[in-house]
Design a protein around this motif. Structure first.
Motif, PDB file in Angstrom:
ATOM      1  N   CYS A 238      24.623 -82.660 -51.500  1.00 47.45           N
ATOM      2  CA  CYS A 238      25.445 -82.963 -52.730  1.00 47.45           C
ATOM      3  C   CYS A 238      24.400 -85.145 -51.922  1.00 47.45           C
ATOM      4  CB  CYS A 238      26.829 -83.627 -52.401  1.00 47.45           C
ATOM      5  SG  CYS A 238      27.223 -83.467 -51.144  1.00 47.45           S
ATOM      6  N   THR A 239      24.160 -84.824 -50.665  1.00 45.95           N
ATOM      7  CA  THR A 239      23.930 -85.942 -49.938  1.00 45.95           C
ATOM      8  C   THR A 239      22.029 -86.411 -50.783  1.00 45.95           C
ATOM      9  OG1 THR A 239      23.567 -84.791 -48.188  1.00 45.95           O
ATOM     10  CG2 THR A 239      25.518 -86.449 -48.832  1.00 45.95           C
ATOM     11  N   GLY A 240      21.676 -85.472 -50.650  1.00 45.35           N
ATOM     12  CA  GLY A 240      20.168 -85.233 -51.081  1.00 45.35           C
ATOM     13  C   GLY A 240      19.059 -84.464 -50.233  1.00 45.35           C
ATOM     14  N   THR A 241      19.964 -83.868 -48.862  1.00 46.10           N
ATOM     15  CA  THR A 241      19.312 -82.986 -48.115  1.00 46.10           C
ATOM     16  C   THR A 241      18.539 -81.858 -48.585  1.00 46.10           C
ATOM     17  OG1 THR A 241      20.411 -83.845 -46.306  1.00 46.10           O
ATOM     18  CG2 THR A 241      19.105 -81.780 -45.969  1.00 46.10           C
ATOM     19  N   LEU A 242      17.226 -81.340 -48.500  1.00 48.08           N
ATOM     20  CA  LEU A 242      16.896 -79.854 -49.030  1.00 48.08           C
ATOM     21  C   LEU A 242      16.986 -79.457 -48.030  1.00 48.08           C
ATOM     22  CD1 LEU A 242      14.926 -78.750 -51.592  1.00 48.08           C
ATOM     23  CD2 LEU A 242      13.165 -80.260 -49.835  1.00 48.08           C
ATOM     24  N   TYR A 243      17.366 -78.306 -48.241  1.00 49.99           N
ATOM     25  CA  TYR A 243      17.097 -77.202 -46.653  1.00 49.99           C
ATOM     26  C   TYR A 243      16.264 -75.458 -47.951  1.00 49.99           C
ATOM     27  CZ  TYR A 243      20.410 -79.337 -44.383  1.00 49.99           C
ATOM     28  OH  TYR A 243      21.528 -80.202 -43.393  1.00 49.99           O
ATOM     29  N   MET A 244      15.631 -75.395 -47.069  1.00 52.72           N
ATOM     30  CA  MET A 244      14.906 -74.700 -47.237  1.00 52.72           C
ATOM     31  C   MET A 244      15.503 -73.421 -47.432  1.00 52.72           C
ATOM     32  SD  MET A 244      12.971 -77.451 -47.548  1.00 52.72           S
ATOM     33  CE  MET A 244      13.403 -77.662 -46.331  1.00 52.72           C
ATOM     34  N   CYS A 245      16.114 -73.734 -46.080  1.00 59.92           N
ATOM     35  CA  CYS A 245      17.138 -72.152 -45.921  1.00 59.92           C
ATOM     36  C   CYS A 245      18.378 -72.049 -45.610  1.00 59.92           C
ATOM     37  CB  CYS A 245      16.524 -71.196 -44.597  1.00 59.92           C
ATOM     38  SG  CYS A 245      17.053 -69.555 -44.487  1.00 59.92           S
ATOM     39  N   LEU A 246      19.371 -71.556 -46.336  1.00 56.60           N
ATOM     40  CA  LEU A 246      20.863 -71.862 -46.783  1.00 56.60           C
ATOM     41  C   LEU A 246      21.283 -71.182 -44.882  1.00 56.60           C
ATOM     42  CD1 LEU A 246      23.385 -71.719 -46.911  1.00 56.60           C
ATOM     43  CD2 LEU A 246      23.878 -69.613 -47.605  1.00 56.60           C
ATOM     44  N   GLY A 247      20.442 -70.603 -43.801  1.00 50.22           N
ATOM     45  CA  GLY A 247      21.032 -69.979 -42.566  1.00 50.22           C
ATOM     46  C   GLY A 247      19.702 -71.001 -41.565  1.00 50.22           C
ATOM     47  N   GLN A 248      19.396 -71.570 -41.781  1.00 50.89           N
ATOM     48  CA  GLN A 248      17.858 -73.015 -40.999  1.00 50.89           C
ATOM     49  C   GLN A 248      18.685 -74.151 -40.871  1.00 50.89           C
ATOM     50  OE1 GLN A 248      17.326 -71.757 -38.227  1.00 50.89           O
ATOM     51  NE2 GLN A 248      15.974 -69.550 -39.161  1.00 50.89           N
ATOM     52  N   GLU A 249      18.320 -74.645 -39.743  1.00 48.77           N
ATOM     53  CA  GLU A 249      18.415 -76.861 -39.702  1.00 48.77           C
ATOM     54  C   GLU A 249      16.846 -77.447 -40.472  1.00 48.77           C
ATOM     55  OE1 GLU A 249      21.469 -77.918 -39.835  1.00 48.77           O
ATOM     56  OE2 GLU A 249      23.286 -77.105 -38.816  1.00 48.77           O
ATOM     57  N   ASP A 250      16.036 -76.638 -40.505  1.00 53.82           N
ATOM     58  CA  ASP A 250      14.937 -77.822 -41.158  1.00 53.82           C
ATOM     59  C   ASP A 250      15.826 -78.311 -42.692  1.00 53.82           C
ATOM     60  OD1 ASP A 250      13.502 -76.844 -38.881  1.00 53.82           O
ATOM     61  OD2 ASP A 250      12.309 -75.058 -40.289  1.00 53.82           O
ATOM     62  N   ALA A 251      15.707 -79.857 -42.805  1.00 52.69           N
ATOM     63  CA  ALA A 251      15.590 -80.102 -43.943  1.00 52.69           C
ATOM     64  C   ALA A 251      14.958 -81.271 -43.870  1.00 52.69           C
ATOM     65  CB  ALA A 251      16.972 -80.751 -43.905  1.00 52.69           C
ATOM     66  N   VAL A 252      14.529 -82.084 -45.670  1.00 49.20           N
ATOM     67  CA  VAL A 252      13.995 -83.393 -45.761  1.00 49.20           C
ATOM     68  C   VAL A 252      14.905 -84.052 -45.860  1.00 49.20           C
ATOM     69  CG1 VAL A 252      11.941 -84.234 -47.253  1.00 49.20           C
ATOM     70  CG2 VAL A 252      11.773 -82.011 -45.284  1.00 49.20           C
ATOM     71  N   ASP A 253      14.804 -85.362 -46.124  1.00 57.18           N
ATOM     72  CA  ASP A 253      16.039 -86.486 -47.167  1.00 57.18           C
ATOM     73  C   ASP A 253      15.114 -86.600 -48.144  1.00 57.18           C
ATOM     74  OD1 ASP A 253      17.443 -88.170 -47.832  1.00 57.18           O
ATOM     75  OD2 ASP A 253      16.879 -89.769 -45.946  1.00 57.18           O
ATOM     76  N   LEU A 254      15.811 -86.509 -49.446  1.00 56.61           N
ATOM     77  CA  LEU A 254      15.393 -87.210 -50.843  1.00 56.61           C
ATOM     78  C   LEU A 254      16.155 -87.751 -51.068  1.00 56.61           C
ATOM     79  CD1 LEU A 254      14.968 -83.565 -52.287  1.00 56.61           C
ATOM     80  CD2 LEU A 254      13.017 -84.897 -50.838  1.00 56.61           C
ATOM     81  N   ARG A 255      17.243 -88.499 -50.423  1.00 54.37           N
ATOM     82  CA  ARG A 255      18.302 -89.044 -50.785  1.00 54.37           C
ATOM     83  C   ARG A 255      17.362 -90.836 -50.446  1.00 54.37           C
ATOM     84  NH1 ARG A 255      24.386 -90.437 -48.501  1.00 54.37           N
ATOM     85  NH2 ARG A 255      22.759 -91.086 -45.996  1.00 54.37           N
ATOM     86  N   GLU A 256      16.612 -90.853 -49.400  1.00 57.78           N
ATOM     87  CA  GLU A 256      16.066 -92.047 -48.968  1.00 57.78           C
ATOM     88  C   GLU A 256      15.150 -92.147 -50.079  1.00 57.78           C
ATOM     89  OE1 GLU A 256      13.199 -94.560 -47.687  1.00 57.78           O
ATOM     90  OE2 GLU A 256      12.506 -93.262 -47.271  1.00 57.78           O
ATOM     91  N   PRO A 257      14.468 -92.144 -50.337  1.00 56.35           N
ATOM     92  CA  PRO A 257      12.839 -92.486 -51.353  1.00 56.35           C
ATOM     93  C   PRO A 257      13.313 -92.145 -52.562  1.00 56.35           C
ATOM     94  CG  PRO A 257      12.721 -89.803 -50.569  1.00 56.35           C
ATOM     95  CD  PRO A 257      13.575 -90.354 -49.851  1.00 56.35           C
TER      96      PRO A 257
END
Length: 341
Positions: free
Chosen positions: A275-294
């Motif tokens: 809901c904050t615009g963070t893209l998670y590629m896997c539910l069980g991992q922490e790797d993420a990309v911020d899409l809210r900023e762009p």
């Protein structure tokens, strides 16, 4: 409805392992009107509303993924139907159904708000919903959800049926809590013409109590079911991770989602946006990309797509879910309600 900045065709989303991403799960809120014991603590601190994507931002973000070949959108939470004006988002996204660029727009809900919104969802193009229901006993329902009323959910299911929504029941298998109701949940669901899927509890977020106290392997559940039911393997695929059988005695479908005992990562076609615009590629991992900023920086569609591509490079081969038997702590501190159920 938002205006698209362009309608240029985009390349499909494919991760570095060759898996096509065609399914996006989007959380619209971390808030919920229940406090299920396996999902969150009773006293939760929720995100400031300013941190949440607006409905217009959610529309643009979902549409960016549709541009890249996503064919299925699932709206989640928290409880998505507690988000103010949420039907606007379904109505906005329905244009992709009408254009044929999207196959399905759906949601996962606890059912508490279905009586109010079932008809509106159907009118917005939603054909199928998942309803979380772990017990058919009112006292047990209140104990699992802490605040919930089973009768309210049942009225919601009646409203969904009346609106013509196809329902699938999701039930988390909980050791010592509802394992004596597995057969009853199957009968209830199949009697109403619903599919049902059982899910293993996942080690996400700090809760009140221990994960080991809750965890019930579905391999055990399935073995017990074979004593009373005939389970025929079938090739049904709803677009998610469940593996299905048909219960010969009822004619209904039964699914198993087994992130702990048998992961399903080899065929993963999903990514999640919080809901904050963070893209998670896997539910069980922490790797993420911020899409809210762009989004909030006024980025072009091309810049937004570049951020999504960055995420695809991070998508892992699989998750590493495990319950820490020494410390009895979650694999990840992030609650399911933050990522999206």
């Amino acid at each position: 409805m938002s205006v698209r900045q362009n309608q240029q065709p985009q390349t499909a989303l494919v991760d570095r392992y060759g898996r096509s991403v065609t399914y996006l799960r989007v959380s619209v809120t971390d808030r919920c009107d229940l406090r299920c014991v396996y999902c969150m603590a009773e006293n939760m601190s929720f995100l400031p509303r300013r941190d949440l994507l607006t409905l217009e931002e959610l529309d643009r973000l979902c549409s960016a993924f549709v541009d890249r070949g996503v064919r299925k959108l699932r709206i989640t939470g928290g409880e998505p139907l507690v988000r103010k004006n949420i039907i606007w988002l379904f109505q906005a996204l329905s244009r992709h159904l009408q254009s044929g660029r999207l196959d399905e727009l759906t949601l996962t809900t606890n059912g508490s708000q279905l009586k109010r919104f079932a008809a509106d969802l159907k009118n917005a193009g939603v054909e199928r919903i998942n309803v979380s229901l772990d017990t058919l006993q009112p006292d047990r329902f209140r104990a699992i959800t802490r605040w919930g009323d089973l009768a309210t959910v049942m009225r919601g299911l009646d409203a969904a049926d009346a609106a013509g929504l196809k329902v699938k029941i999701n039930a988390v298998a909980l050791k010592g809590t509802n394992e004596d109701e597995i057969d009853d949940l199957i009968r209830f669901s199949h009697d109403r013409g619903y599919d049902i899927t059982f899910i293993e509890t996942m080690p996400l977020g700090e809760i009140d109590g221990g994960r080991l106290d809750q965890y019930l392997p579905l391999s055990i559940v399935r073995a017990r079911l074979l004593d009373r039911w005939t389970l025929d393997d079938i090739d049904h695929n709803s677009g998610g991770p469940a593996r299905y059988v048909r219960v010969r005695e009822t004619g209904g479908r039964l699914g198993f989602i087994t992130p702990m005992t048998h992961n399903f990562c080899e065929s993963c076609n999903r990514v999640r946006v919080t809901c904050t615009g963070t893209l998670y590629m896997c539910l069980g991992q922490e790797d993420a990309v911020d899409l809210r900023e762009p989004l909030r920086a006024g980025a072009s569609d091309a810049a937004l797509q570049a951020a999504i591509d960055e995420g695809m490079l991070l998508k892992p081969k699989g998750h590493d879910f495990v319950i820490d038997r020494g410390a009895n702590r979650p694999a990840l501190s992030r609650h399911m309600s933050v990522t999206g159920g």
